[in-house]
Design a protein around this motif. Structure first.
Motif, PDB file in Angstrom:
ATOM      1  N   GLN A  72       1.878   1.385 -10.566  1.00 37.52           N
ATOM      2  CA  GLN A  72       2.285   0.089 -11.115  1.00 37.52           C
ATOM      3  C   GLN A  72       3.191  -0.710 -10.179  1.00 37.52           C
ATOM      4  OE1 GLN A  72       1.501   2.303 -13.769  1.00 37.52           O
ATOM      5  NE2 GLN A  72       0.002   0.807 -14.431  1.00 37.52           N
ATOM      6  N   GLY A  73       2.791  -0.810  -8.935  1.00 38.24           N
ATOM      7  CA  GLY A  73       3.509  -1.649  -7.981  1.00 38.24           C
ATOM      8  C   GLY A  73       4.704  -0.991  -7.336  1.00 38.24           C
ATOM      9  N   ALA A  74       4.839   0.315  -7.465  1.00 37.03           N
ATOM     10  CA  ALA A  74       6.011   1.015  -6.928  1.00 37.03           C
ATOM     11  C   ALA A  74       6.126   0.895  -5.408  1.00 37.03           C
ATOM     12  CB  ALA A  74       5.980   2.482  -7.337  1.00 37.03           C
ATOM     13  N   LEU A  75       5.024   0.718  -4.695  1.00 40.24           N
ATOM     14  CA  LEU A  75       5.057   0.632  -3.226  1.00 40.24           C
ATOM     15  C   LEU A  75       5.299  -0.790  -2.715  1.00 40.24           C
ATOM     16  CD1 LEU A  75       2.048   2.946  -2.282  1.00 40.24           C
ATOM     17  CD2 LEU A  75       4.481   3.450  -2.080  1.00 40.24           C
ATOM     18  N   PHE A  76       5.304  -1.788  -3.598  1.00 35.17           N
ATOM     19  CA  PHE A  76       5.417  -3.187  -3.196  1.00 35.17           C
ATOM     20  C   PHE A  76       6.816  -3.500  -2.681  1.00 35.17           C
ATOM     21  CE2 PHE A  76       6.300  -7.611  -4.893  1.00 35.17           C
ATOM     22  CZ  PHE A  76       5.731  -8.266  -3.818  1.00 35.17           C
ATOM     23  N   ALA A  77       6.895  -4.152  -1.503  1.00 35.28           N
ATOM     24  CA  ALA A  77       8.177  -4.534  -0.915  1.00 35.28           C
ATOM     25  C   ALA A  77       8.357  -6.052  -0.896  1.00 35.28           C
ATOM     26  CB  ALA A  77       8.306  -3.975   0.495  1.00 35.28           C
ATOM     27  N   THR A  78       7.430  -6.787  -0.235  1.00 39.39           N
ATOM     28  CA  THR A  78       7.530  -8.251  -0.156  1.00 39.39           C
ATOM     29  C   THR A  78       6.150  -8.886  -0.092  1.00 39.39           C
ATOM     30  OG1 THR A  78       7.566  -8.341   2.270  1.00 39.39           O
ATOM     31  CG2 THR A  78       9.706  -8.204   1.167  1.00 39.39           C
ATOM     32  N   TYR A  79       6.102 -10.158  -0.436  1.00 39.71           N
ATOM     33  CA  TYR A  79       4.905 -10.969  -0.230  1.00 39.71           C
ATOM     34  C   TYR A  79       5.331 -12.098   0.684  1.00 39.71           C
ATOM     35  CZ  TYR A  79       0.368 -13.094  -1.293  1.00 39.71           C
ATOM     36  OH  TYR A  79      -0.915 -13.602  -1.206  1.00 39.71           O
ATOM     37  N   ASP A  80       4.854 -12.058   1.936  1.00 37.49           N
ATOM     38  CA  ASP A  80       5.256 -13.026   2.957  1.00 37.49           C
ATOM     39  C   ASP A  80       4.185 -14.098   3.106  1.00 37.49           C
ATOM     40  OD1 ASP A  80       7.447 -11.399   3.309  1.00 37.49           O
ATOM     41  OD2 ASP A  80       6.650 -10.415   5.083  1.00 37.49           O
ATOM     42  N   LEU A  81       4.620 -15.359   3.122  1.00 38.71           N
ATOM     43  CA  LEU A  81       3.696 -16.479   3.255  1.00 38.71           C
ATOM     44  C   LEU A  81       3.934 -17.198   4.573  1.00 38.71           C
ATOM     45  CD1 LEU A  81       3.969 -18.003  -0.350  1.00 38.71           C
ATOM     46  CD2 LEU A  81       2.251 -16.403   0.520  1.00 38.71           C
ATOM     47  N   THR A  82       2.847 -17.506   5.265  1.00 36.02           N
ATOM     48  CA  THR A  82       2.891 -18.362   6.451  1.00 36.02           C
ATOM     49  C   THR A  82       2.082 -19.613   6.127  1.00 36.02           C
ATOM     50  OG1 THR A  82       0.939 -17.335   7.454  1.00 36.02           O
ATOM     51  CG2 THR A  82       3.098 -16.414   8.065  1.00 36.02           C
ATOM     52  N   ILE A  83       2.342 -20.673   6.892  1.00 36.72           N
ATOM     53  CA  ILE A  83       1.660 -21.940   6.641  1.00 36.72           C
ATOM     54  C   ILE A  83       1.295 -22.596   7.964  1.00 36.72           C
ATOM     55  CG2 ILE A  83       3.836 -23.239   6.518  1.00 36.72           C
ATOM     56  CD1 ILE A  83       2.498 -24.948   4.286  1.00 36.72           C
ATOM     57  N   THR A 156       6.416  -0.560   0.926  1.00 38.49           N
ATOM     58  CA  THR A 156       7.612   0.178   1.330  1.00 38.49           C
ATOM     59  C   THR A 156       7.329   1.245   2.384  1.00 38.49           C
ATOM     60  OG1 THR A 156       7.311   1.708  -0.515  1.00 38.49           O
ATOM     61  CG2 THR A 156       8.765  -0.182  -0.897  1.00 38.49           C
ATOM     62  N   ASP A 157       6.057   1.650   2.519  1.00 39.37           N
ATOM     63  CA  ASP A 157       5.710   2.662   3.524  1.00 39.37           C
ATOM     64  C   ASP A 157       5.353   2.040   4.877  1.00 39.37           C
ATOM     65  OD1 ASP A 157       3.197   1.582   3.068  1.00 39.37           O
ATOM     66  OD2 ASP A 157       2.327   3.416   2.245  1.00 39.37           O
ATOM     67  N   GLY A 158       5.572   0.723   5.032  1.00 38.89           N
ATOM     68  CA  GLY A 158       5.322   0.043   6.299  1.00 38.89           C
ATOM     69  C   GLY A 158       3.947  -0.578   6.430  1.00 38.89           C
ATOM     70  N   LYS A 159       3.036  -0.287   5.523  1.00 41.49           N
ATOM     71  CA  LYS A 159       1.694  -0.877   5.577  1.00 41.49           C
ATOM     72  C   LYS A 159       1.746  -2.318   5.100  1.00 41.49           C
ATOM     73  CE  LYS A 159      -0.528   3.527   4.628  1.00 41.49           C
ATOM     74  NZ  LYS A 159      -1.177   4.316   3.598  1.00 41.49           N
ATOM     75  N   SER A 160       0.800  -3.121   5.588  1.00 39.75           N
ATOM     76  CA  SER A 160       0.701  -4.499   5.115  1.00 39.75           C
ATOM     77  C   SER A 160      -0.766  -4.871   4.951  1.00 39.75           C
ATOM     78  CB  SER A 160       1.405  -5.459   6.077  1.00 39.75           C
ATOM     79  OG  SER A 160       0.803  -5.439   7.341  1.00 39.75           O
ATOM     80  N   PHE A 161      -1.015  -5.758   3.994  1.00 35.66           N
ATOM     81  CA  PHE A 161      -2.372  -6.165   3.672  1.00 35.66           C
ATOM     82  C   PHE A 161      -2.457  -7.675   3.570  1.00 35.66           C
ATOM     83  CE2 PHE A 161      -1.740  -1.879   2.226  1.00 35.66           C
ATOM     84  CZ  PHE A 161      -2.857  -1.240   2.741  1.00 35.66           C
ATOM     85  N   SER A 162      -3.511  -8.223   4.198  1.00 38.87           N
ATOM     86  CA  SER A 162      -3.760  -9.662   4.193  1.00 38.87           C
ATOM     87  C   SER A 162      -5.271  -9.871   4.166  1.00 38.87           C
ATOM     88  CB  SER A 162      -3.155 -10.299   5.452  1.00 38.87           C
ATOM     89  OG  SER A 162      -3.837  -9.832   6.605  1.00 38.87           O
ATOM     90  N   ALA A 163      -5.695 -11.120   4.268  1.00 39.84           N
ATOM     91  CA  ALA A 163      -7.135 -11.399   4.287  1.00 39.84           C
ATOM     92  C   ALA A 163      -7.800 -10.775   5.507  1.00 39.84           C
ATOM     93  CB  ALA A 163      -7.376 -12.902   4.261  1.00 39.84           C
ATOM     94  N   ALA A 164      -7.025 -10.574   6.581  1.00 47.14           N
ATOM     95  CA  ALA A 164      -7.582 -10.044   7.827  1.00 47.14           C
ATOM     96  C   ALA A 164      -7.966  -8.572   7.731  1.00 47.14           C
ATOM     97  CB  ALA A 164      -6.585 -10.244   8.968  1.00 47.14           C
ATOM     98  N   ASN A 165      -7.304  -7.812   6.872  1.00 49.55           N
ATOM     99  CA  ASN A 165      -7.615  -6.381   6.807  1.00 49.55           C
ATOM    100  C   ASN A 165      -7.970  -5.910   5.392  1.00 49.55           C
ATOM    101  OD1 ASN A 165      -5.081  -6.409   5.617  1.00 49.55           O
ATOM    102  ND2 ASN A 165      -4.255  -4.754   6.847  1.00 49.55           N
ATOM    103  N   THR A 166      -8.444  -6.834   4.586  1.00 49.31           N
ATOM    104  CA  THR A 166      -8.851  -6.519   3.218  1.00 49.31           C
ATOM    105  C   THR A 166     -10.311  -6.888   3.048  1.00 49.31           C
ATOM    106  OG1 THR A 166      -6.615  -6.918   2.430  1.00 49.31           O
ATOM    107  CG2 THR A 166      -8.349  -6.953   0.789  1.00 49.31           C
ATOM    108  N   GLY A 167     -11.062  -6.077   2.331  1.00 45.49           N
ATOM    109  CA  GLY A 167     -12.492  -6.295   2.160  1.00 45.49           C
ATOM    110  C   GLY A 167     -12.834  -7.444   1.233  1.00 45.49           C
TER     111      GLY A 167
END
Length: 188
Positions: A72-83, A156-167
């Motif tokens: 239930q979102g325990a690993l979530f750290a931040t949601y970073d936005l660029t523009i 929180t484990d250092g992984k990050s996900f964006s459109a570039a690495n998500t199916g």
């Protein structure tokens, strides 16, 4: 001859049913990730929003986001936005733009939803924030131009996900509703 035919058919059936043992896949051994589900507006479609050139501070992109990770979102750290600004109207000059940091929304800004159990927050970007982040003036933009906002979910484990690495199932599917890319069109 009849017995020989029956024996042959039985042998072929026995061989056809033979399978090798396949080891069980353990869910705990899978690599875990996450995605940012767009709850409203739903369906998110192509994640297109509009801001008015005449009222940049009063118009905005706004959506409710839900951080989905194991537990239930325990690993979530931040949601970073660029523009970045995309100039499609050369009549007022051509402005090249690269992606710049817009904002970082910490997990602590999200609250646990009573229904789903996942952390949720309302994410807002006003037209004025878009101008400030890209260092543009109102005279630099025109109706037809757009801002492109990209999200990166950091864990929180250092992984990050964006459109570039998500199916495509996650970014384009209505169930997951997680494009990671949002378009902010400039209108009159």
């Amino acid at each position: 001859m009849k017995n020989w035919l029956i024996l042959t058919v039985m042998s072929l059936l026995a061989l056809a049913c033979k399978t090798d043992m396949v080891s069980k896949l353990e869910v705990k051994d899978f690599e875990n990730g996450g995605y940012m589900r767009t709850v409203t507006p739903y369906p998110v479609g192509n994640a297109t929003f509009s801001v008015s050139k005449a009222n940049m501070s009063g118009t905005k992109m706004e959506f409710v986001a839900e951080a989905v990770t194991p537990n239930q979102g325990a690993l979530f750290a931040t949601y970073d936005l660029t523009i970045r600004f995309v100039d499609t109207t050369p009549a007022n000059g051509t402005i090249a733009s690269t992606s710049v940091a817009l904002k970082s929304i910490a997990a602590s800004a999200f609250t646990r939803d009573a229904t789903t159990g996942y952390p949720r927050a309302t994410i807002t970007v006003t037209g004025a924030e878009a101008l400030t982040a890209t260092k543009l003036a109102a005279t630099d933009i025109a109706s037809g131009d757009r801002f492109e906002i990209n999200g990166t979910m950091k864990l929180t484990d250092g992984k990050s996900f964006s459109a570039a690495n998500t199916g495509a199932n996650i970014t384009g599917g209505a169930f997951y509703s997680s494009p990671f890319v949002y378009r902010l069109n400039v209108v009159n």
